[in-house]
Design a protein around this motif. Structure first.
Motif, short mmCIF file in Angstrom:
data_model
loop_
_atom_site.label_atom_id
_atom_site.label_comp_id
_atom_site.label_asym_id
_atom_site.label_seq_id
_atom_site.Cartn_x
_atom_site.Cartn_y
_atom_site.Cartn_z
N GLU A 45 0.79 -1.22 0.09
CA GLU A 45 -0.02 -0.09 0.05
C GLU A 45 0.78 1.18 -0.17
N LYS A 46 2.07 1.20 0.52
CA LYS A 46 2.91 2.33 0.38
C LYS A 46 4.35 2.17 -0.28
N ASP B 225 1.68 8.31 -0.15
CA ASP B 225 2.15 7.06 -0.15
C ASP B 225 3.35 6.52 -0.90
N LYS C 235 0.01 0.39 7.41
CA LYS C 235 0.03 0.10 5.83
C LYS C 235 0.99 -0.80 5.47
#
Length: 425
Positions: free
Chosen positions: A161-162, A193, A221
């Motif tokens: 996600e990042k 992100d 995340k």
């Protein structure tokens, strides 16, 4: 009449003598790889690969009945020196072709010389795309054959996600990361992100950067690192990851410039599970690869490993041999014309095809680092055609390269015009 016959016979005899003398002249191949400096860790192996290929071909009679002579120079990881050495190879040594470069900055240094003197170079390493010179055949991966599929793997298979985009500070990482940032945003990843950082060649102090990467995951995340770090800076980066207690389960790294050769100098105990994306791994299961590995170890030593840029040189060399034999000459323009559509087996079991944009169709492989410094291949595609101009930068999406039919490496498909013939240095 007798005089005419005598003159004609003399002319034929002279022509035959000239042809015979020419047949005895070696075909000269320039080897333009750094044998010292920060890139020697990667490029020395490519020099050795070329020497092995040339030795093997000479043992089989050479090309067109002529032996091959390797002319080796050392540009010493000094980017301007690549231009000087390329000029020396073409103007002084009179080589017929060059196999060389690793970094994009070294390739771009040599480009003006290649285009000025109409030299020919085979470039064997993954790169950022956004280029198509009529004087270069790009046998490594374009972004759509490495960077994009690797990013898709992070998104689709690992649920990242990042993203931390870490690179060495030169054109390949910067352009690749521009492409990836645009691609990630198109996939719904927020700008905030995406963390981007660049370090100099040979960078050694990674403590703050690794700490910054770890901090990205403070909100829970899932974080992943896409690495375009080149040369011996990789040693310090992976050591710092291990020192910080970061495992592949915590923050996976997928690298574009780390292969078997780079790992052979590391303690890989703490690197198990991290990833790399290439078009070839030594662990590829094919009879041709098994034979190649055996030949390499017999030539270079039993502890030497193989890697992706080596395979790219194998493909490029075999295509060059085919093209010269097809053209019946080493003339650059004739060889270039003979290259399009050539097919040679790749070492992973498929077929490499040379496209009119001077790029190859090649498979994309993702490998997981094992404790022995080898890769477990966890993903492999069919052959993907290399794209010189990315679809993920607006200014490039309208461009195509076609040296066979359009005689242009930068053709605008909207205006139907050739933007430029020479490269944009």
């Amino acid at each position: 009449m007798t005089f005419r016959k005598t003159a004609l016979a003399a002319t034929v005899a002279l022509g035959a003598m000239t042809a015979a003398l020419h047949a005895e002249e070696p075909i000269k191949i320039g080897v333009l790889h750094s044998l010292s400096g920060t890139m020697a860790i990667s490029e020395t192996t490519l020099k050795d690969t070329m020497l092995m290929l040339i030795e093997d071909k000479n043992a089989k009679g050479g090309i067109l009945g002529r032996q091959i002579e390797a002319v080796v120079v050392d540009p010493a990881s000094d980017w301007p020196l690549f231009a000087e050495k390329a000029r020396e190879l073409l103007s002084v040594e009179k080589v017929d072709v060059i196999f060389g470069s690793w970094t994009s900055v070294s390739r771009k240094s040599a480009l003006p010389v290649l285009e000025e003197l109409n030299g020919l170079m085979f470039y064997p390493v993954q790169y950022e795309g956004e280029e198509s010179s009529k004087n270069v055949f790009y046998t490594g991966a374009a972004p759509n054959q490495q960077a994009i599929p690797a990013t898709d793997y992070f998104l689709d298979e690992l649920g990242i996600e990042k993203f931390a985009l870490l690179g060495t500070d030169y054109v390949y990482p910067r352009t690749t990361n521009n492409i990836l940032a645009s691609y990630l945003e198109s996939k719904g990843i927020a700008k905030d992100d995406i963390f981007v950082n660049y370090t100099p060649f040979g960078h050694s102090d990674w403590s703050k950067i690794v700490a910054d990467v770890v901090a990205l995951g403070a909100d829970g995340k899932k974080v992943g690192v896409i690495s375009t770090i080149n040369g011996d800076a990789n040693i310090g980066f992976y050591k710092e990851l291990a020192a910080a207690g970061v495992s592949a389960d915590d923050i996976p790294v997928i690298a574009f410039s780390v292969g078997e050769e780079e790992l052979s100098g590391l303690d890989t105990t703490n690197l198990v599970g991290h990833l790399a994306a290439w078009n070839y791994f030594q662990s590829a299961d094919s009879e041709l690869n098994e034979a190649f590995i055996a030949k390499w170890k017999a030539f270079a030593g039993k502890d030497r490993v193989t890697n992706d840029p080596m395979e790219a040189h194998v493909i490029g060399f075999n295509m060059y041999v085919q093209a010269v034999e097809k053209a019946g000459t080493t003339d650059v323009d004739a060889v270039r014309a003979a290259m399009y559509g050539l097919e040679v087996p790749n070492l992973t079991g498929g077929t490499a095809v040379m496209l009119p944009n001077h790029h190859l169709a090649k498979p994309v492989l993702i490998g997981e680092i094992q404790a022995d410094g080898q890769f477990d291949i966890i993903s492999q595609t069919t052959e993907v055609p290399g794209d010189a101009w990315t679809d993920f930068l607006p200014e490039s999406a309208v461009l195509k390269s076609d040296w066979k039919d359009l005689a242009c490496g930068m053709y605008n498909t909207e205006t139907k015009t050739c933007v430029q013939i020479q490269s944009n240095y």
